[in-house]
Design an enzyme around this catalytic site. Structure first.
Site, PDB file in Angstrom:
ATOM      1  N   THR A 146      -3.241   2.150   5.322  1.00  0.00           N
ATOM      2  CA  THR A 146      -1.550   1.865   4.806  1.00  0.00           C
ATOM      3  C   THR A 146      -1.527   1.243   3.425  1.00  0.00           C
ATOM      4  O   THR A 146      -0.606   1.906   2.694  1.00  0.00           O
ATOM      5  CB  THR A 146      -1.879  -0.056   4.933  1.00  0.00           C
ATOM      6  OG1 THR A 146      -2.027   0.090   6.142  1.00  0.00           O
ATOM      7  CG2 THR A 146      -0.628  -0.365   4.705  1.00  0.00           C
TER       8      THR A 146
ATOM      9  N   CYS B 106      -8.579   2.571   3.379  1.00  0.00           N
ATOM     10  CA  CYS B 106      -7.041   2.425   3.861  1.00  0.00           C
ATOM     11  C   CYS B 106      -6.197   3.782   3.853  1.00  0.00           C
ATOM     12  O   CYS B 106      -5.294   3.613   3.087  1.00  0.00           O
ATOM     13  CB  CYS B 106      -6.988   0.860   3.757  1.00  0.00           C
ATOM     14  SG  CYS B 106      -4.737  -0.116   4.097  1.00  0.00           S
TER      15      CYS B 106
ATOM     16  N   SER C 170      -7.991  -4.345   2.695  1.00  0.00           N
ATOM     17  CA  SER C 170      -7.566  -5.172   2.616  1.00  0.00           C
ATOM     18  C   SER C 170      -9.223  -6.428   3.485  1.00  0.00           C
ATOM     19  O   SER C 170      -9.334  -7.077   3.361  1.00  0.00           O
ATOM     20  CB  SER C 170      -6.859  -6.164   3.190  1.00  0.00           C
ATOM     21  OG  SER C 170      -6.669  -5.406   4.687  1.00  0.00           O
TER      22      SER C 170
ATOM     23  N   CYS D 277      -6.268   4.053  11.759  1.00  0.00           N
ATOM     24  CA  CYS D 277      -6.808   3.024  10.930  1.00  0.00           C
ATOM     25  C   CYS D 277      -7.916   2.904  10.694  1.00  0.00           C
ATOM     26  O   CYS D 277      -8.979   3.071  11.551  1.00  0.00           O
ATOM     27  CB  CYS D 277      -6.464   1.853  11.621  1.00  0.00           C
ATOM     28  SG  CYS D 277      -6.814   0.446  11.192  1.00  0.00           S
TER      29      CYS D 277
END
Length: 266
Positions: A72, A70, A8, A181
């Site tokens: 997520t 990423c 993102s 992360c």
């Protein structure tokens, strides 16, 4: 050779820089999603939709591999991305380095801390990783409130405050910290300093960028060649639209490494 990466925001910089160092002749496609970020607060369907858009934009450039840089998106969208793009384009997900961290801690007797977003820290996904790969280690999840957002902004004061707050929640005897992360790898030195280290001292940090780079090159049918001519170009996509590197990327060494290539659409 062409390697694409998606996220993102600028969390993909660490993996992109790893690819640039390993193969300076490789063209890079960075597919960001400023129109849809952040992905973390979205539900699984929403994350998958945004990730699929980024992946399709990158796939239009016919890369030899696509790195989902990423955590997520890897948790929620990886099966969908692979179903659409493979076998034509290998898709490599990003998983927090719990397994090597637990192995390292086993040799020192120290605890492991997993720094991650609050949503990831409390997720069944992270707990499964710990149960599978670190059942014999003492692991503490550390929710890092606002750290990814601070890194994305490039604001020094926000980064300092968020790192300090996470360090306060980290047990003193931690010897290994998993950077759960992708954004966190951009401020690894600051994290180590906040945990009492300087120079080469402090807890070991376990990121995923180097391992993900190696897997992407393997899946692309090649390997590292750091001595190759630095001819690799750079394409940056903003929710599918060609553009420059985000200004905040130049705050970090990884972004500055990529910047000389410019934002050349190929």
């Amino acid at each position: 050779m062409k390697i694409a990466l998606m996220d993102s925001g600028i969390g993909l910089l660490a993996a992109a820089a790893a690819v640039r160092r390993a193969r300076p002749d490789a063209d890079l496609v960075l597919s960001l999603d400023p129109d849809g970020m952040p992905w973390g607060p979205r539900d699984a369907a929403g994350i998958t939709e945004r990730a699929l858009g980024c992946a399709r934009a990158a796939a239009a450039y016919e890369p030899d591999a696509l790195i989902v840089a990423c955590n997520t998106a890897s948790v929620h969208a990886l099966p969908t991305l692979r179903a659409e793009l493979e076998p034509g384009i290998p898709v490599i997900g990003t998983v927090p380095a719990v397994k090597p961290a637990a192995a390292a801690a086993a040799g020192t007797g120290g605890r492991v801390a997993v720094w991650a977003t609050p949503a990831t820290t409390g997720s069944p996904y992270q707990q499964r990783l710990i149960d599978q790969f670190a059942s014999g280690a003492e692991v503490t999840g550390v929710p890092c409130h606002g750290l990814a957002e601070a890194i994305e902004s490039g604001d020094e004061d926000l980064i300092t405050a968020a790192v300090a707050a996470a360090a306060e929640r980290t047990p003193e005897n931690v010897r290994t910290v998993v950077l759960g992360c992708t954004h966190y790898e951009l401020v690894g030195d600051r994290i180590r300093e906040a945990l009492g280290g300087s120079g080469g001292e402090g807890p070991a940090l376990q990121g995923s960028a180097v391992a993900v780079c190696a897997q992407a090159l393997r899946r692309a049918g090649t390997g590292p060649d750091a001595g190759a001519a630095p001819t690799g170009g750079l394409t940056v996509l903003h929710s599918g639209r060609p553009g420059p590197l985000p200004e905040a990327a130049l705050t970090y060494a990884e972004g500055r490494l990529l910047a000389p290539a410019g934002a050349v659409t190929r």
